[in-house]
Scaffold this active site. Structure first.
Site, mmCIF file in Angstrom:
data_model
loop_
_atom_site.group_PDB
_atom_site.id
_atom_site.type_symbol
_atom_site.label_atom_id
_atom_site.label_comp_id
_atom_site.label_asym_id
_atom_site.label_seq_id
_atom_site.Cartn_x
_atom_site.Cartn_y
_atom_site.Cartn_z
ATOM 1 N N SER A 142 82.581 21.290 68.116
ATOM 2 C CA SER A 142 83.648 21.025 69.086
ATOM 3 C C SER A 142 83.726 22.190 70.065
ATOM 4 O O SER A 142 83.242 23.290 69.769
ATOM 5 C CB SER A 142 84.987 20.927 68.335
ATOM 6 O OG SER A 142 86.059 20.853 69.238
ATOM 7 N N TYR A 155 91.348 24.567 62.231
ATOM 8 C CA TYR A 155 90.337 23.637 62.754
ATOM 9 C C TYR A 155 89.248 24.427 63.493
ATOM 10 O O TYR A 155 88.054 24.209 63.292
ATOM 11 C CB TYR A 155 91.002 22.618 63.690
ATOM 12 C CG TYR A 155 90.044 21.617 64.297
ATOM 13 C CD1 TYR A 155 89.415 20.652 63.509
ATOM 14 C CD2 TYR A 155 89.756 21.631 65.665
ATOM 15 C CE1 TYR A 155 88.531 19.737 64.060
ATOM 16 C CE2 TYR A 155 88.869 20.716 66.231
ATOM 17 C CZ TYR A 155 88.261 19.765 65.427
ATOM 18 O OH TYR A 155 87.380 18.867 65.971
HETATM 19 P P1 NDP Z 1 87.451 9.764 64.260
HETATM 20 O O1 NDP Z 1 88.700 10.087 63.531
HETATM 21 O O2 NDP Z 1 87.408 8.560 65.104
HETATM 22 O O3 NDP Z 1 86.225 9.708 63.242
HETATM 23 C C1 NDP Z 1 86.116 10.597 62.167
HETATM 24 C C2 NDP Z 1 85.127 10.026 61.173
HETATM 25 O O4 NDP Z 1 85.018 10.946 60.070
HETATM 26 C C3 NDP Z 1 85.589 8.686 60.607
HETATM 27 O O5 NDP Z 1 84.501 7.817 60.594
HETATM 28 C C4 NDP Z 1 86.011 9.027 59.193
HETATM 29 O O6 NDP Z 1 85.708 7.929 58.330
HETATM 30 C C5 NDP Z 1 85.100 10.192 58.885
HETATM 31 N N1 NDP Z 1 85.609 11.000 57.777
HETATM 32 C C6 NDP Z 1 86.764 11.673 57.679
HETATM 33 N N2 NDP Z 1 86.886 12.229 56.475
HETATM 34 C C7 NDP Z 1 85.760 11.894 55.797
HETATM 35 C C8 NDP Z 1 85.281 12.145 54.478
HETATM 36 N N3 NDP Z 1 85.991 12.870 53.597
HETATM 37 N N4 NDP Z 1 84.107 11.622 54.106
HETATM 38 C C9 NDP Z 1 83.378 10.891 54.973
HETATM 39 N N5 NDP Z 1 83.761 10.621 56.222
HETATM 40 C C10 NDP Z 1 84.946 11.113 56.614
HETATM 41 O O7 NDP Z 1 87.135 11.067 65.110
HETATM 42 P P2 NDP Z 1 85.932 11.468 66.102
HETATM 43 O O8 NDP Z 1 84.960 10.399 66.262
HETATM 44 O O9 NDP Z 1 86.585 12.052 67.286
HETATM 45 O O10 NDP Z 1 85.297 12.681 65.271
HETATM 46 C C11 NDP Z 1 83.935 12.816 64.998
HETATM 47 C C12 NDP Z 1 83.572 14.295 65.055
HETATM 48 O O11 NDP Z 1 83.759 14.777 66.377
HETATM 49 C C13 NDP Z 1 84.459 15.182 64.159
HETATM 50 O O12 NDP Z 1 83.633 16.135 63.503
HETATM 51 C C14 NDP Z 1 85.366 15.882 65.154
HETATM 52 O O13 NDP Z 1 85.805 17.124 64.686
HETATM 53 C C15 NDP Z 1 84.443 15.998 66.356
HETATM 54 N N6 NDP Z 1 85.126 16.200 67.633
HETATM 55 C C16 NDP Z 1 85.971 15.252 68.142
HETATM 56 C C17 NDP Z 1 86.644 15.489 69.324
HETATM 57 C C18 NDP Z 1 87.638 14.534 69.898
HETATM 58 O O14 NDP Z 1 88.337 14.902 70.853
HETATM 59 N N7 NDP Z 1 87.750 13.316 69.387
HETATM 60 C C19 NDP Z 1 86.417 16.732 70.084
HETATM 61 C C20 NDP Z 1 85.503 17.624 69.472
HETATM 62 C C21 NDP Z 1 84.890 17.359 68.296
HETATM 63 P P3 NDP Z 1 86.531 7.469 57.043
HETATM 64 O O15 NDP Z 1 87.974 7.781 57.298
HETATM 65 O O16 NDP Z 1 86.240 6.007 56.952
HETATM 66 O O17 NDP Z 1 85.940 8.235 55.907
#
Ligand code: NDP
Length: 248
Positions: A142, A155
């Site tokens: 990020s 975070y």
């Molecule tokens: P979402 O919340 O849409 O997606 C997060 C994903 O992570 C979900 O598919 C969730 O699936 C999965 N997840 C969470 N906990 C677990 C776990 N314990 N085991 C397996 N899977 C898990 O967020 P984003 O798409 O935005 O996030 C994706 C990445 O991008 C993250 O690493 C985030 O930090 C990073 N990011 C996002 C930004 C933003 O502004 N959105 C900015 C910068 C970085 P499920 O709950 O089904 O397990």
């Protein structure tokens, strides 16, 4: 033929947001996609969407904080599609809060998902990639892995760790022909913010200008695909993508 045709690719956190969009794009390019996360129903729907578009995908339930589940997911990938060409460590959570709120459970969950989840994935695929002298690990960090902001101490610490891990792994495996890429998005419209429980942080997000245009998940999927489609002798080490209007 697409450069990613028949490549075996694992996407963690594929049930929503960036992971979902990336899996869809990979499917369109003929990759064999393993869609991993905890919410199996969503993964099944995603795999169905990829099949309907003519691609190959399987849905695998996997909590990345559980090493046994990560190992099983990787084993299922090998049994179904063969050796892993690319692991995209995308799963992450962001329950931002100010430190004085002492949300210790949330801190622990962030460390477990955002750091340990990445480590378990790396541990499960690295040796094979080294032996094959081929492979690509993509870690989704990020802008928060480059800049600290109030409400984001833990975070940011986890995402700084992701940058450090990527660079450390890269230096060690470069000689084996294994590529490592860090993707650092700015603000993307996804479900990520839904986990925030600290009202003061929620207010901060609510105060964005009305005309602010965030990134879409597909914008980050494009960056990931760019790194993957680069030729084997090119290691795109890092891509940082902000919305044009994002200052910090
Ligand atoms: P979402 O919340 O849409 O997606 C997060 C994903 O992570 C979900 O598919 C969730 O699936 C999965 N997840 C969470 N906990 C677990 C776990 N314990 N085991 C397996 N899977 C898990 O967020 P984003 O798409 O935005 O996030 C994706 C990445 O991008 C993250 O690493 C985030 O930090 C990073 N990011 C996002 C930004 C933003 O502004 N959105 C900015 C910068 C970085 P499920 O709950 O089904 O397990």
């Amino acid at each position: 033929m697409s450069k990613l045709s028949n490549k075996v690719v694992i996407v963690t956190g594929a049930s929503s947001g960036i992971g979902y969009a990336t899996a869809v794009e990979l499917g369109k390019r003929g990759a064999k996609v393993v869609c991993a996360a905890r919410r199996l129903k969503r993964l099944d729907d995603l795999a169905k969407e990829i099949h309907q578009a003519g691609g190959h995908a399987i849905a695998v339930e996997c909590d990345v904080t559980r090493k046994d589940q990560v190992d099983r997911m990787v084993a299922t990938t090998r049994e179904t599609f063969g050796p892993i060409d690319c692991l995209i460590n995308n799963a992450g959570i962001m329950p931002l809060s100010f430190m004085d709120a002492c949300k210790i459970d949330e801190w622990t969950r962030m460390v477990n998902v955002n750091i340990n989840g990445v480590l378990y994935g790396v541990a499960a695929v690295l040796q094979e990639m080294i032996e094959r002298k081929n492979g690509h690990i993509i870690n989704v960090s990020s802008v928060a892995g480059r800049k600290v902001f109030p409400g984001g101490a833990v975070y940011c610490a986890t995402k700084f760790a992701v940058h450090a891990l990527s660079e450390g792994i890269r230096q060690e495996v470069a000689k084996h022909g294994v590529r490592v890429t860090t993707i650092a998005p700015g603000l993307v419209t996804t479900e990520l913010q839904n986990a925030i429980t600290d009202e003061r942080v929620k207010e901060r997000f609510a105060s964005l200008p009305e005309d602010f245009v965030p990134l879409e998940s597909e914008d980050i999927a494009d960056a990931i695909i760019y790194a993957m489609e680069s030729p084997n002798h090119v290691n795109v080490n890092e891509i940082l993508v902000r919305p044009t209007q994002q200052e910090n």
